[in-house]
Scaffold this motif. Structure first.
Motif, mmCIF file in Angstrom:
data_model
loop_
_atom_site.group_PDB
_atom_site.id
_atom_site.type_symbol
_atom_site.label_atom_id
_atom_site.label_comp_id
_atom_site.label_asym_id
_atom_site.label_seq_id
_atom_site.Cartn_x
_atom_site.Cartn_y
_atom_site.Cartn_z
ATOM 1 N N LEU A 1 -20.128 60.753 39.280
ATOM 2 C CA LEU A 1 -18.730 60.358 39.081
ATOM 3 C C LEU A 1 -18.471 59.134 39.944
ATOM 4 C CD1 LEU A 1 -16.936 63.843 39.285
ATOM 5 C CD2 LEU A 1 -17.864 62.674 37.259
ATOM 6 N N PHE A 2 -17.953 58.071 39.322
ATOM 7 C CA PHE A 2 -17.638 56.833 40.036
ATOM 8 C C PHE A 2 -16.142 56.560 39.923
ATOM 9 C CE2 PHE A 2 -17.092 52.121 39.740
ATOM 10 C CZ PHE A 2 -17.350 51.835 41.075
ATOM 11 N N CYS A 3 -15.497 56.445 41.081
ATOM 12 C CA CYS A 3 -14.046 56.184 41.124
ATOM 13 C C CYS A 3 -13.825 54.696 41.382
ATOM 14 C CB CYS A 3 -13.390 57.009 42.229
ATOM 15 S SG CYS A 3 -11.578 56.906 42.249
ATOM 16 N N GLU A 4 -13.080 54.067 40.493
ATOM 17 C CA GLU A 4 -12.869 52.628 40.622
ATOM 18 C C GLU A 4 -11.385 52.289 40.533
ATOM 19 O OE1 GLU A 4 -14.366 50.335 37.360
ATOM 20 O OE2 GLU A 4 -14.182 52.011 35.959
ATOM 21 N N VAL A 5 -11.024 51.196 41.206
ATOM 22 C CA VAL A 5 -9.655 50.672 41.128
ATOM 23 C C VAL A 5 -9.592 49.743 39.923
ATOM 24 C CG1 VAL A 5 -7.896 49.270 42.269
ATOM 25 C CG2 VAL A 5 -9.311 50.833 43.619
ATOM 26 N N THR A 6 -8.810 50.148 38.936
ATOM 27 C CA THR A 6 -8.691 49.313 37.730
ATOM 28 C C THR A 6 -7.503 48.347 37.817
ATOM 29 O OG1 THR A 6 -7.390 51.041 36.647
ATOM 30 C CG2 THR A 6 -9.783 51.070 36.301
ATOM 31 N N ILE B 1 -9.854 53.310 50.443
ATOM 32 C CA ILE B 1 -10.718 54.434 50.801
ATOM 33 C C ILE B 1 -10.496 55.513 49.765
ATOM 34 C CG2 ILE B 1 -11.185 56.241 52.488
ATOM 35 C CD1 ILE B 1 -10.372 54.309 54.676
ATOM 36 N N MET B 2 -11.633 56.007 49.180
ATOM 37 C CA MET B 2 -11.552 57.063 48.172
ATOM 38 C C MET B 2 -11.756 58.416 48.830
ATOM 39 S SD MET B 2 -11.075 54.998 45.733
ATOM 40 C CE MET B 2 -11.538 53.446 44.942
ATOM 41 N N SER B 3 -11.070 59.401 48.311
ATOM 42 C CA SER B 3 -11.313 60.789 48.734
ATOM 43 C C SER B 3 -11.357 61.658 47.490
ATOM 44 C CB SER B 3 -10.229 61.265 49.703
ATOM 45 O OG SER B 3 -8.942 61.217 49.101
ATOM 46 N N TRP B 4 -12.132 62.745 47.575
ATOM 47 C CA TRP B 4 -12.380 63.585 46.400
ATOM 48 C C TRP B 4 -12.030 65.032 46.696
ATOM 49 C CZ3 TRP B 4 -14.408 61.707 41.760
ATOM 50 C CH2 TRP B 4 -14.912 60.401 41.778
ATOM 51 N N THR B 5 -11.583 65.715 45.613
ATOM 52 C CA THR B 5 -11.479 67.180 45.643
ATOM 53 C C THR B 5 -12.066 67.705 44.346
ATOM 54 O OG1 THR B 5 -9.275 67.232 44.622
ATOM 55 C CG2 THR B 5 -9.363 67.147 47.036
ATOM 56 N N TYR B 6 -12.591 68.935 44.423
ATOM 57 C CA TYR B 6 -13.014 69.623 43.203
ATOM 58 C C TYR B 6 -12.326 70.968 43.204
ATOM 59 C CZ TYR B 6 -16.335 71.973 46.342
ATOM 60 O OH TYR B 6 -16.902 72.676 47.369
ATOM 61 N N ASP B 7 -11.583 71.223 42.133
ATOM 62 C CA ASP B 7 -10.745 72.435 42.054
ATOM 63 C C ASP B 7 -9.917 72.593 43.323
ATOM 64 O OD1 ASP B 7 -11.727 72.964 39.553
ATOM 65 O OD2 ASP B 7 -13.253 74.377 40.247
ATOM 66 N N ILE C 1 -20.579 59.073 48.438
ATOM 67 C CA ILE C 1 -21.285 57.908 48.955
ATOM 68 C C ILE C 1 -20.525 56.652 48.542
ATOM 69 C CG2 ILE C 1 -23.549 59.029 48.971
ATOM 70 C CD1 ILE C 1 -24.160 57.703 46.310
ATOM 71 N N THR C 2 -20.866 55.536 49.177
ATOM 72 C CA THR C 2 -20.141 54.284 48.944
ATOM 73 C C THR C 2 -20.962 53.360 48.068
ATOM 74 O OG1 THR C 2 -19.000 54.461 51.054
ATOM 75 C CG2 THR C 2 -19.113 52.268 50.034
ATOM 76 N N ASP C 3 -20.347 52.888 46.994
ATOM 77 C CA ASP C 3 -20.973 51.890 46.136
ATOM 78 C C ASP C 3 -20.192 50.580 46.259
ATOM 79 O OD1 ASP C 3 -22.243 50.408 44.257
ATOM 80 O OD2 ASP C 3 -21.797 51.717 42.553
ATOM 81 N N ASP D 1 -22.314 62.419 43.688
ATOM 82 C CA ASP D 1 -23.629 62.693 43.096
ATOM 83 C C ASP D 1 -23.467 63.755 42.016
ATOM 84 O OD1 ASP D 1 -26.235 63.460 42.502
ATOM 85 O OD2 ASP D 1 -26.919 63.112 44.549
ATOM 86 N N GLY D 2 -24.020 63.468 40.823
ATOM 87 C CA GLY D 2 -23.893 64.405 39.710
ATOM 88 C C GLY D 2 -24.466 65.765 40.003
#
Length: 588
Positions: free
Chosen positions: A336-341, A355-361, A369-371, A379-380
């Motif tokens: 999963l890649f999060c991008e600013v559109t 700065i990105m942050s993630w949650t699952y459920d 990781i940083t791209d 990571d899938g």
């Protein structure tokens, strides 16, 4: 012989003697008569005098009989009468009046009682009265003040004085507001700069007059500015700032206010506007700049100024970015890649980082990781089917974090390929989604009659949609009431439709694909003839739309009219239950 005194008797005896010695005598007598004294001059000195001077009277007297006549003096006034006797008179001790004629009468008396009189007269001088005038207030009088003019009068002659007042404003005569004896008043309204003068004229009634004046210049009370406030205590770039001002004017003059706005020490807007637009190209302000306003109040003559507090333009945090997750319909095992559109907006034009942050459920995820952006990739290997992953992007302008932007996706397992939240109705998945390749198709999603697509997965190509939380479908089939009811329940619906309100009635009317067809509704009196009180769904009948005279509960050899139909004109009718009609189904 010298005659010594009056009344002396003089006797003359004459004796004649002849030669013979004979004699004869005779006598004659004469009485000495007194000659009255003579006053030759009577004078008063000094020759000019006032009614408080001392006058002297002198007279010259002679007596032909010899001796020195005695001279006495009396004084009279033409108005005051007897003033005394003696060669002098102190007029200050008398009632003598100015301009009065004073007469001295001299009487010369000899030793034999002979008298002579003479007079001299002097007209007393009349001294003019004196007057002093004062104004209160003597200075600083304003347009609405009342001026008081006071006269102090005196007359050395003690004459009764008559005093009158006259007023002028800017050279023109005006009438006093009030006058009482030695005081006169004049009430405003004046005009700043007017010269107001009061003149007192006093007269003693004997031709003596005097006048005196006093004047003052009307001054303007300047307006006052008692408060200047700004509508914000903290300001940001592009905002508007408005000043509020409290003014007053003791003279009641109309006060106009002008606002001189300063940004970073320079005037950027000077005029009648109380508002400064921070977004203005010519008068705007930016982060870090100092902003204040100098307010000037004017009454048309004078001004007063006041300065507001100074505000420093604060940093404006950035707005929310628009973000997206790629892929938008991920399957288990995909990165999963999060991008600013769409970049965050920043009113200050600051460079931004994210700065990105993630949650699952809703559980925080810490393994990103940083791209391109910090922690933008998951990571899938960490994804599991049916998990909902949310990425939140937080912008920062170097001073503050801004509004966050978020996006979420659900990781698809093999049974929800289209990501609509419904599992496929395949044997392997056991769900209800009749087309797992089309996210718009799922149970009770709505359906359009005649398009060949079963949009709501009920096994029918009907017209379907929601009214509130109730889902209805309408199909112009040709079925009996009982078969139509069975079709509804077989398709997963509660029953033939019940109609609980005028709104639902109207919605069902619009849902019909063919309004010329009759449609079955879920109500009958098959159990108890004439009892139409309970819908097939078990809900009570609270709304009806029967046609005129219906239900008529008609029965003949062909059967009874026991089932409810909606006819073409939308009214309800009881009909034999074996007729071939369309249907309405419901799911509540």
């Amino acid at each position: 012989y010298t005659i010594q005194a009056s009344d002396d008797l003089i006797t003359c005896t004459a004796t004649a003697t002849d030669i013979d010695g004979g004699s004869a005598s005779d006598t004659a007598t004469a009485t000495v008569v007194n000659t009255d004294p003579v006053l030759s001059t009577v004078t008063i000195s000094p020759s000019s005098a006032n009614n408080d001077d001392t006058l002297s009277c002198s007279a010259t007297a002679t007596d032909a009989d010899g001796g020195a006549p005695v001279v006495s003096y009396t004084w009279t006034g033409s108005a005051s009468g007897s003033l005394g006797s003696g060669s002098t008179v102190d007029l200050s001790t008398t009632t003598a009046q100015g301009a009065e004629t004073i007469t001295c009468t001299a009487t010369a008396t000899d030793t034999d009682g002979g008298v002579d009189t003479g007079t001299a007269s002097l007209s007393l001088d009349n001294r003019a009265p004196t007057v002093r005038v004062s104004l209160a207030p003597s200075s600083g009088a304003t347009k609405n003040d009342t001026l008081t003019c006071t006269a102090v009068v005196a007359d050395d002659d003690g004459d009764t004085l008559t005093t009158t007042f006259s007023w002028t404003v800017a050279g023109g005569s005006v009438t006093a507001s009030s006058t009482s004896r030695l005081t006169s008043t004049l009430a405003g309204a004046f005009v700043a700069g007017n010269i107001v003068a009061c003149t007192a004229d006093t007269a003693d009634g004997k031709g003596g007059t005097e006048s005196a004046s006093a004047s003052t210049t009307i001054v303007n009370n300047p307006p006052t500015v008692s408060a200047v406030s700004l509508d914000k205590s903290t300001i940001y770039t592009n905002e508007a700032l408005t000043a509020s001002v409290t003014t007053s004017d003791a003279d009641g003059d109309t006060v106009t206010v002008s606002y001189n706005w300063f940004v970073a020490g320079s005037s950027v807007q000077d005029g009648a506007s109380e508002t400064l637009n921070g977004a203005s190209a010519s008068a705007g302000f930016e982060k870090g700049e100092a902003v204040y306003v100098v307010v000037t109040a004017s009454d048309g003559t004078d001004t007063a100024t006041s300065t507001s507090t100074t505000l420093t333009v604060s940093n404006t945090p950035p707005g929310a970015p628009v973000v997206a997750i790629d892929p938008s319909d991920p399957e288990e095992g995909e990165d999963l890649f999060c991008e600013v559109t769409t970049e965050s907006s920043d009113a200050d034009g600051d460079p931004l980082t994210y700065i990105m942050s993630w949650t699952y459920d809703t559980t925080p995820y810490t393994g990103a990781i940083t791209d391109v952006w910090t922690e933008d990739t998951v990571d899938g290997a960490d994804t599991v089917g049916e998990e909902e992953w949310e990425c939140t992007a937080t912008p920062n302008d170097g001073d503050d974090d801004g509004e966050t932007g978020s996006v979420s996706v659900t990781v698809q397992s093999g049974c929800d390929v289209d990501g609509d939240g419904y599992l496929s109705n395949s044997t392997e998945c056991g769900g209800l989604d009749c087309d797992d390749d089309d996210a718009s198709v799922y149970p009770f999603a709505g359906d359009s009659y005649g398009d060949g697509i079963d949009g709501d997965c009920d096994g029918m190509d009907c017209e379907g949609g929601y009214y509130g939380t109730a889902y209805f479908v309408s199909c112009p089939v040709n079925e009996s009431w009982s078969d139509a009811s069975q079709i509804c329940t077989d398709a997963g619906y509660d029953s033939l439709a019940s109609v609980l309100s005028a709104g639902e009635q109207s919605f069902l009317e619009s849902l019909r694909p063919d309004s010329s067809v009759k449609y079955w509704l879920g109500l009958s009196d098959q159990s108890v003839e004439g009892d139409w009180g309970t819908w097939e769904s078990g809900l009570p009948v609270t709304y009806t739309n029967w046609g005129s005279g219906e239900p008529n509960n008609f029965c003949d050899s062909a059967g009874c009219e026991d089932c409810l139909e909606m006819i073409a004109n939308s009214y309800w009718n009881d009909q034999r239950c074996y007729g071939a009609h369309g249907l309405f189904c419901e799911l509540r």
